[in-house]
Design a protein around this motif. Structure first.
Motif, PDB file in Angstrom:
ATOM      1  N   SER A  41       0.812  -1.219   0.000  1.00 41.03           N
ATOM      2  CA  SER A  41       0.000   0.000   0.000  1.00 41.03           C
ATOM      3  C   SER A  41       0.847   1.272   0.000  1.00 41.03           C
ATOM      4  O   SER A  41       0.300   2.375  -0.064  1.00 41.03           O
ATOM      5  CB  SER A  41      -0.920   0.010   1.228  1.00 41.03           C
ATOM      6  N   ASP A  42       2.170   1.111   0.081  1.00 44.17           N
ATOM      7  CA  ASP A  42       3.065   2.277   0.093  1.00 44.17           C
ATOM      8  C   ASP A  42       3.177   2.842  -1.326  1.00 44.17           C
ATOM      9  O   ASP A  42       3.731   2.194  -2.216  1.00 44.17           O
ATOM     10  CB  ASP A  42       4.448   1.851   0.598  1.00 44.17           C
ATOM     11  N   PRO A  43       2.677   4.050  -1.569  1.00 42.51           N
ATOM     12  CA  PRO A  43       2.705   4.595  -2.935  1.00 42.51           C
ATOM     13  C   PRO A  43       4.114   4.818  -3.463  1.00 42.51           C
ATOM     14  O   PRO A  43       4.356   4.699  -4.672  1.00 42.51           O
ATOM     15  CB  PRO A  43       1.932   5.914  -2.809  1.00 42.51           C
ATOM     16  N   GLU A  44       5.056   5.157  -2.568  1.00 43.14           N
ATOM     17  CA  GLU A  44       6.428   5.368  -3.016  1.00 43.14           C
ATOM     18  C   GLU A  44       7.053   4.063  -3.505  1.00 43.14           C
ATOM     19  O   GLU A  44       7.686   4.009  -4.549  1.00 43.14           O
ATOM     20  CB  GLU A  44       7.275   5.963  -1.882  1.00 43.14           C
ATOM     21  N   ALA A  45       6.865   2.999  -2.717  1.00 45.20           N
ATOM     22  CA  ALA A  45       7.401   1.698  -3.115  1.00 45.20           C
ATOM     23  C   ALA A  45       6.764   1.226  -4.419  1.00 45.20           C
ATOM     24  O   ALA A  45       7.423   0.627  -5.271  1.00 45.20           O
ATOM     25  CB  ALA A  45       7.168   0.674  -2.004  1.00 45.20           C
ATOM     26  N   GLN A  46       5.476   1.513  -4.584  1.00 44.77           N
ATOM     27  CA  GLN A  46       4.806   1.171  -5.846  1.00 44.77           C
ATOM     28  C   GLN A  46       5.436   1.931  -7.012  1.00 44.77           C
ATOM     29  O   GLN A  46       5.604   1.384  -8.102  1.00 44.77           O
ATOM     30  CB  GLN A  46       3.314   1.498  -5.754  1.00 44.77           C
ATOM     31  N   SER A  47       5.791   3.193  -6.773  1.00 45.59           N
ATOM     32  CA  SER A  47       6.407   3.979  -7.853  1.00 45.59           C
ATOM     33  C   SER A  47       7.784   3.437  -8.206  1.00 45.59           C
ATOM     34  O   SER A  47       8.200   3.477  -9.374  1.00 45.59           O
ATOM     35  CB  SER A  47       6.509   5.454  -7.450  1.00 45.59           C
ATOM     36  N   TRP A  48       8.515   2.904  -7.208  1.00 50.34           N
ATOM     37  CA  TRP A  48       9.832   2.331  -7.493  1.00 50.34           C
ATOM     38  C   TRP A  48       9.708   1.084  -8.360  1.00 50.34           C
ATOM     39  O   TRP A  48      10.440   0.924  -9.338  1.00 50.34           O
ATOM     40  CB  TRP A  48      10.554   2.006  -6.187  1.00 50.34           C
ATOM     41  N   ALA A  49       8.786   0.203  -7.990  1.00 47.00           N
ATOM     42  CA  ALA A  49       8.562  -1.003  -8.795  1.00 47.00           C
ATOM     43  C   ALA A  49       8.052  -0.622 -10.179  1.00 47.00           C
ATOM     44  O   ALA A  49       8.448  -1.231 -11.195  1.00 47.00           O
ATOM     45  CB  ALA A  49       7.568  -1.928  -8.090  1.00 47.00           C
ATOM     46  N   GLY A  50       7.202   0.396 -10.239  1.00 45.97           N
ATOM     47  CA  GLY A  50       6.705   0.858 -11.526  1.00 45.97           C
ATOM     48  C   GLY A  50       7.795   1.449 -12.397  1.00 45.97           C
ATOM     49  O   GLY A  50       7.812   1.231 -13.614  1.00 45.97           O
ATOM     50  N   GLY A  51       8.716   2.174 -11.774  1.00 44.09           N
ATOM     51  CA  GLY A  51       9.832   2.739 -12.525  1.00 44.09           C
ATOM     52  C   GLY A  51      10.705   1.663 -13.142  1.00 44.09           C
ATOM     53  O   GLY A  51      11.190   1.812 -14.280  1.00 44.09           O
ATOM     54  N   PHE A  52      10.910   0.573 -12.398  1.00 43.23           N
ATOM     55  CA  PHE A  52      11.692  -0.564 -12.923  1.00 43.23           C
ATOM     56  C   PHE A  52      11.020  -1.143 -14.160  1.00 43.23           C
ATOM     57  O   PHE A  52      11.663  -1.361 -15.198  1.00 43.23           O
ATOM     58  CB  PHE A  52      11.821  -1.615 -11.825  1.00 43.23           C
ATOM     59  N   ARG A  53       9.700  -1.360 -14.087  1.00 39.02           N
ATOM     60  CA  ARG A  53       8.979  -1.936 -15.217  1.00 39.02           C
ATOM     61  C   ARG A  53       8.922  -0.970 -16.407  1.00 39.02           C
ATOM     62  O   ARG A  53       8.998  -1.393 -17.562  1.00 39.02           O
ATOM     63  CB  ARG A  53       7.579  -2.353 -14.786  1.00 39.02           C
ATOM     64  N   GLU A  54       8.785   0.318 -16.125  1.00 40.76           N
ATOM     65  CA  GLU A  54       8.752   1.306 -17.209  1.00 40.76           C
ATOM     66  C   GLU A  54      10.061   1.320 -17.993  1.00 40.76           C
ATOM     67  O   GLU A  54      10.061   1.385 -19.228  1.00 40.76           O
ATOM     68  CB  GLU A  54       8.476   2.696 -16.636  1.00 40.76           C
ATOM     69  N   GLU A  55      11.180   1.265 -17.268  1.00 44.06           N
ATOM     70  CA  GLU A  55      12.476   1.255 -17.946  1.00 44.06           C
ATOM     71  C   GLU A  55      12.691  -0.041 -18.704  1.00 44.06           C
ATOM     72  O   GLU A  55      13.295  -0.045 -19.785  1.00 44.06           O
ATOM     73  CB  GLU A  55      13.604   1.472 -16.933  1.00 44.06           C
ATOM     74  N   GLU A 273      17.464   4.528  -8.618  1.00 42.94           N
ATOM     75  CA  GLU A 273      18.122   3.226  -8.478  1.00 42.94           C
ATOM     76  C   GLU A 273      17.306   2.118  -9.144  1.00 42.94           C
ATOM     77  O   GLU A 273      17.863   1.254  -9.828  1.00 42.94           O
ATOM     78  CB  GLU A 273      18.328   2.895  -6.996  1.00 42.94           C
ATOM     79  N   PHE A 274      16.004   2.133  -8.943  1.00 39.19           N
ATOM     80  CA  PHE A 274      15.162   1.088  -9.530  1.00 39.19           C
ATOM     81  C   PHE A 274      15.098   1.229 -11.050  1.00 39.19           C
ATOM     82  O   PHE A 274      15.051   0.233 -11.769  1.00 39.19           O
ATOM     83  CB  PHE A 274      13.766   1.119  -8.917  1.00 39.19           C
ATOM     84  N   ARG A 275      15.101   2.450 -11.530  1.00 42.78           N
ATOM     85  CA  ARG A 275      15.117   2.650 -12.982  1.00 42.78           C
ATOM     86  C   ARG A 275      16.424   2.139 -13.578  1.00 42.78           C
ATOM     87  O   ARG A 275      16.443   1.459 -14.608  1.00 42.78           O
ATOM     88  CB  ARG A 275      14.927   4.128 -13.315  1.00 42.78           C
ATOM     89  N   ARG A 276      17.522   2.443 -12.931  1.00 44.81           N
ATOM     90  CA  ARG A 276      18.828   1.996 -13.428  1.00 44.81           C
ATOM     91  C   ARG A 276      18.974   0.474 -13.347  1.00 44.81           C
ATOM     92  O   ARG A 276      19.686  -0.133 -14.159  1.00 44.81           O
ATOM     93  CB  ARG A 276      19.945   2.679 -12.634  1.00 44.81           C
ATOM     94  N   ALA A 277      18.279  -0.139 -12.381  1.00 44.65           N
ATOM     95  CA  ALA A 277      18.345  -1.595 -12.253  1.00 44.65           C
ATOM     96  C   ALA A 277      17.816  -2.295 -13.498  1.00 44.65           C
ATOM     97  O   ALA A 277      18.224  -3.422 -13.815  1.00 44.65           O
ATOM     98  CB  ALA A 277      17.558  -2.043 -11.023  1.00 44.65           C
ATOM     99  N   ALA A 278      16.921  -1.634 -14.229  1.00 47.66           N
ATOM    100  CA  ALA A 278      16.368  -2.234 -15.449  1.00 47.66           C
ATOM    101  C   ALA A 278      17.448  -2.473 -16.489  1.00 47.66           C
ATOM    102  O   ALA A 278      17.389  -3.446 -17.246  1.00 47.66           O
ATOM    103  CB  ALA A 278      15.270  -1.342 -16.021  1.00 47.66           C
ATOM    104  N   SER A 279      18.459  -1.601 -16.535  1.00 47.96           N
ATOM    105  CA  SER A 279      19.532  -1.786 -17.524  1.00 47.96           C
ATOM    106  C   SER A 279      20.322  -3.052 -17.235  1.00 47.96           C
ATOM    107  O   SER A 279      20.748  -3.759 -18.162  1.00 47.96           O
ATOM    108  CB  SER A 279      20.466  -0.573 -17.531  1.00 47.96           C
ATOM    109  N   TYR A 280      20.521  -3.361 -15.942  1.00 49.14           N
ATOM    110  CA  TYR A 280      21.215  -4.595 -15.586  1.00 49.14           C
ATOM    111  C   TYR A 280      20.335  -5.811 -15.857  1.00 49.14           C
ATOM    112  O   TYR A 280      20.831  -6.870 -16.278  1.00 49.14           O
ATOM    113  CB  TYR A 280      21.634  -4.555 -14.122  1.00 49.14           C
TER     114      TYR A 280
END
Length: 330
Positions: A41-55, A273-280
């Motif tokens: 339910s944490d919106p920030e954590a949801q945005s981090w996971a979403g950023g990973f998937r977006e990248e 960090e989560f966005r950059r993780a997508a490159s790896y």
């Protein structure tokens, strides 16, 4: 059909079938497991996971088409993390993304073969996740928000924005912050150099944390610094509310604290960090080994000041801070 033609047909089909099977196999969706030490339910954590998937999508990996992403939300609880880690490993994903040090520790206990990319891990070398930042070895690599002078810079920032502060406590949850010494050593050194009393304040839950904040409020000229760990991040709204209610000047590690009422924050971007993780993830899915991918440190640091909170606390934010701030909340 003549015997010779029949043999040729059988031979050609026996060659074509494996090729077709291989083509189908190469088109199967790849599986990525994600273990987050935060509430769903944490919106920030949801945005981090979403950023990973977006990248990932930008790199050609669309969830539901050629990849399947399975997320487990475990909150900052060791038993919950261990249980979720076992569930993800049982799915045998192609790789796993972990968010936070405790999530990475739980996953590392479950597998030494599935590639693991971590984000928001305070001290990956000290925690035993990698041999070194440049040469990780093993099946783990990722991204760390730590720059080893941050503990001292937070003290300097507190003194600059609240010059009367002579007593500063750093709060953290020990079970979620095995890397604490990485921040505490420069914190103590900076406090000593500025003539401030440095207090190490480990807490177990919000009740103990409120006790630390209340004590700081009773002691004249006291301030706080919040260490980034899964507990403090997961309770960032509650913690900022406490500090504001008790009128204690506090420095925070991420902008999410300042955005919900914290006085000032300085640190790297968790979303980055989560966005950059997508490159790896992209490189590993294409054949790279975690041991060959160096652990990356932060690129950018954000300074965010909340003038509304400063006014409530009776603080006049100096122009030196306003001018260099990346964001000023008015």
């Amino acid at each position: 059909m003549r015997r010779r033609d029949f043999i040729k047909a059988i031979a050609s089909s026996s060659v074509a079938w494996p090729l077709g099977a291989r083509a189908q196999q190469s088109e199967r969706p790849r599986h990525i497991g994600v273990l987050m030490a935060f509430s769903e339910s944490d919106p920030e954590a949801q945005s981090w996971a979403g950023g990973f998937r977006e990248e990932l999508a930008k790199l050609g990996w669309a969830d539901g088409r050629n990849i399947q992403v399975e997320i487990r939300w475990a909150t900052a609880d060791v038993e919950s993390l261990e249980r979720s880690a076992k569930q993800l490993v049982a799915l045998q994903p192609d790789l796993i993304l972990t968010g936070s040090t405790p999530a990475t520790a739980a996953m590392r206990q479950q597998t030494n073969t599935i590639p693991i990319i971590f984000a928001m891990v305070g001290d990956p070398v000290g925690s035993g996740f990698v041999a070194s930042l440049s040469r990780p070895g093993g099946n783990l690599t990722g991204f760390t928000p730590i720059e080893n002078s941050l503990g001292g810079k937070w003290v300097e920032l507190l003194k600059e924005i609240a010059p009367r502060v002579a007593r500063v406590a750093m709060v953290f949850e020990p079970a979620m912050a095995p890397f604490a010494s990485y921040y505490l050593n420069p914190f103590k050194a900076a406090a000593t150099s500025l003539g401030m009393e440095a207090i190490v304040a480990p807490v177990d839950g919000m009740a103990e944390l409120e006790g630390v904040v209340a004590t700081s409020a009773r002691e004249p000229n006291s301030g706080l610094i919040v260490m980034p760990d899964a507990f403090t991040i997961g309770h960032h709204t509650d913690i900022t509310s406490l500090a504001d209610r008790y009128r204690v000047p506090t420095v925070y590690p991420f902008r999410i604290f300042a955005e919900v009422g914290g006085l000032v924050s300085y640190g790297s971007s968790a979303l980055d960090e989560f966005r950059r993780a997508a490159s790896y993830a992209d490189r590993i899915l294409k054949g790279a080994k975690p041991s060959e991918l160096p652990v990356q440190t932060p690129i950018n640091f954000d300074l965010v000041v909340n003038l509304k909170t400063a006014k409530v606390l009776g603080l006049d934010v100096p122009s030196s801070i306003r001018l260099r701030a990346d964001e000023v909340i008015e």
